[in-house]
Motif scaffolding. Structure first.
Motif, PDB file in Angstrom:
ATOM      1  N   LYS A  34       7.455  -3.994  -8.656  1.00 57.67           N
ATOM      2  CA  LYS A  34       6.216  -4.681  -9.017  1.00 57.67           C
ATOM      3  C   LYS A  34       5.113  -4.440  -7.979  1.00 57.67           C
ATOM      4  N   ASN A  35       5.507  -4.352  -6.716  1.00 60.33           N
ATOM      5  CA  ASN A  35       4.520  -4.148  -5.661  1.00 60.33           C
ATOM      6  C   ASN A  35       3.966  -2.726  -5.620  1.00 60.33           C
ATOM      7  N   SER A  36       4.440  -1.849  -6.480  1.00 64.27           N
ATOM      8  CA  SER A  36       3.903  -0.498  -6.516  1.00 64.27           C
ATOM      9  C   SER A  36       2.666  -0.413  -7.413  1.00 64.27           C
ATOM     10  N   SER A  37       2.303  -1.521  -8.004  1.00 61.82           N
ATOM     11  CA  SER A  37       1.116  -1.558  -8.861  1.00 61.82           C
ATOM     12  C   SER A  37      -0.146  -1.721  -8.014  1.00 61.82           C
ATOM     13  N   GLU A  38      -1.192  -1.020  -8.409  1.00 61.52           N
ATOM     14  CA  GLU A  38      -2.478  -1.061  -7.688  1.00 61.52           C
ATOM     15  C   GLU A  38      -3.087  -2.466  -7.717  1.00 61.52           C
ATOM     16  N   VAL A  39      -2.816  -3.207  -8.774  1.00 59.78           N
ATOM     17  CA  VAL A  39      -3.426  -4.517  -8.981  1.00 59.78           C
ATOM     18  C   VAL A  39      -2.942  -5.542  -7.953  1.00 59.78           C
ATOM     19  N   ARG A  40      -1.746  -5.356  -7.435  1.00 59.69           N
ATOM     20  CA  ARG A  40      -1.167  -6.344  -6.527  1.00 59.69           C
ATOM     21  C   ARG A  40      -1.679  -6.231  -5.091  1.00 59.69           C
ATOM     22  N   ALA A  61       0.825  -1.206   0.000  1.00 66.31           N
ATOM     23  CA  ALA A  61       0.000   0.000   0.000  1.00 66.31           C
ATOM     24  C   ALA A  61       0.865   1.264   0.000  1.00 66.31           C
ATOM     25  N   THR A  62       1.938   1.262   0.782  1.00 65.21           N
ATOM     26  CA  THR A  62       2.801   2.438   0.817  1.00 65.21           C
ATOM     27  C   THR A  62       3.545   2.623  -0.499  1.00 65.21           C
ATOM     28  N   LEU A  63       4.014   1.520  -1.088  1.00 73.31           N
ATOM     29  CA  LEU A  63       4.689   1.611  -2.384  1.00 73.31           C
ATOM     30  C   LEU A  63       3.730   2.113  -3.461  1.00 73.31           C
ATOM     31  N   CYS A  64       2.503   1.653  -3.400  1.00 69.85           N
ATOM     32  CA  CYS A  64       1.490   2.067  -4.373  1.00 69.85           C
ATOM     33  C   CYS A  64       1.241   3.570  -4.280  1.00 69.85           C
ATOM     34  N   ASP A  65       1.142   4.073  -3.059  1.00 71.34           N
ATOM     35  CA  ASP A  65       0.931   5.507  -2.863  1.00 71.34           C
ATOM     36  C   ASP A  65       2.144   6.321  -3.325  1.00 71.34           C
ATOM     37  N   LYS A  66       3.329   5.789  -3.053  1.00 72.04           N
ATOM     38  CA  LYS A  66       4.562   6.496  -3.380  1.00 72.04           C
ATOM     39  C   LYS A  66       4.743   6.664  -4.889  1.00 72.04           C
ATOM     40  N   TYR A  67       4.438   5.626  -5.661  1.00 72.40           N
ATOM     41  CA  TYR A  67       4.688   5.640  -7.103  1.00 72.40           C
ATOM     42  C   TYR A  67       3.447   5.908  -7.949  1.00 72.40           C
ATOM     43  N   ALA A  68       2.327   6.272  -7.347  1.00 71.73           N
ATOM     44  CA  ALA A  68       1.078   6.439  -8.093  1.00 71.73           C
ATOM     45  C   ALA A  68       1.185   7.523  -9.169  1.00 71.73           C
ATOM     46  N   GLU A  69       1.724   8.685  -8.817  1.00 68.03           N
ATOM     47  CA  GLU A  69       1.825   9.778  -9.788  1.00 68.03           C
ATOM     48  C   GLU A  69       2.775   9.431 -10.930  1.00 68.03           C
ATOM     49  N   LYS A  70       3.922   8.876 -10.583  1.00 70.00           N
ATOM     50  CA  LYS A  70       4.908   8.527 -11.601  1.00 70.00           C
ATOM     51  C   LYS A  70       4.363   7.453 -12.540  1.00 70.00           C
ATOM     52  N   ARG A  71       3.679   6.468 -11.975  1.00 69.55           N
ATOM     53  CA  ARG A  71       3.093   5.391 -12.775  1.00 69.55           C
ATOM     54  C   ARG A  71       2.024   5.942 -13.724  1.00 69.55           C
ATOM     55  N   ALA A  72       1.185   6.854 -13.246  1.00 66.83           N
ATOM     56  CA  ALA A  72       0.140   7.450 -14.085  1.00 66.83           C
ATOM     57  C   ALA A  72       0.753   8.263 -15.224  1.00 66.83           C
ATOM     58  N   GLU A  73       1.815   9.015 -14.909  1.00 67.36           N
ATOM     59  CA  GLU A  73       2.468   9.827 -15.940  1.00 67.36           C
ATOM     60  C   GLU A  73       3.120   8.940 -17.002  1.00 67.36           C
ATOM     61  N   LEU A  74       3.763   7.854 -16.568  1.00 70.18           N
ATOM     62  CA  LEU A  74       4.389   6.940 -17.524  1.00 70.18           C
ATOM     63  C   LEU A  74       3.350   6.248 -18.405  1.00 70.18           C
ATOM     64  N   ALA A 128       9.174   5.274 -22.107  1.00 71.96           N
ATOM     65  CA  ALA A 128       8.341   5.279 -20.906  1.00 71.96           C
ATOM     66  C   ALA A 128       7.990   3.848 -20.495  1.00 71.96           C
ATOM     67  N   MET A 129       7.844   2.962 -21.479  1.00 74.32           N
ATOM     68  CA  MET A 129       7.527   1.574 -21.171  1.00 74.32           C
ATOM     69  C   MET A 129       8.682   0.910 -20.414  1.00 74.32           C
ATOM     70  N   PHE A 130       9.905   1.210 -20.819  1.00 76.19           N
ATOM     71  CA  PHE A 130      11.063   0.647 -20.136  1.00 76.19           C
ATOM     72  C   PHE A 130      11.186   1.210 -18.720  1.00 76.19           C
ATOM     73  N   GLU A 131      10.866   2.488 -18.553  1.00 75.10           N
ATOM     74  CA  GLU A 131      10.905   3.097 -17.223  1.00 75.10           C
ATOM     75  C   GLU A 131       9.840   2.494 -16.316  1.00 75.10           C
ATOM     76  N   LEU A 132       8.675   2.224 -16.887  1.00 77.48           N
ATOM     77  CA  LEU A 132       7.586   1.624 -16.113  1.00 77.48           C
ATOM     78  C   LEU A 132       7.973   0.228 -15.636  1.00 77.48           C
TER      79      LEU A 132
END
Length: 95
Positions: free
Chosen positions: A47-53, A14-27, A38-42
């Motif tokens: 992996k645990n920063s994804s909302e799906v996990r 949950a904390t990783l997801c919150d931390k990387y949410a903006e960067k993930r959305a921008e990518l 951007a795909m390579f950066e994503l």
């Protein structure tokens, strides 16, 4: 009661997801525009920063199955609390 390590792992997700949410959305936005870099950066993000996990778990005992979204607890705890009259607006049905 769930293992403490499983609950801690879920908190970490949950904390990783919150931390990387903006960067993930921008990518993802850049990927939709056709940017291959951007795909390579994503892919380099954790992996645990994804909302799906993330997994829904009971707030009281951490049980992963039988989760009731409306109340945020498992069906087992819901039944105990509802039977004791501790959940407002919920009562045992009879007909």
């Amino acid at each position: 009661m769930a293992k403490k390590s499983m609950i801690a792992r879920e908190v970490k997700r949950a904390t990783l997801c919150d931390k990387y949410a903006e960067k993930r959305a921008e990518l993802k936005k850049r990927i939709n525009e056709g940017d291959m870099e951007a795909m390579f950066e994503l892919n380099k993000l954790p992996k645990n920063s994804s909302e799906v996990r993330k997994k829904n778990r009971c707030q009281l005992d951490g049980r992963p199955r039988g989760f009731m979204r409306e109340f945020g607890i498992s069906r087992v705890k819901f039944r105990q609390l509802a039977g004791a009259g501790l959940i407002p607006g919920v009562k045992k049905s009879s007909w």
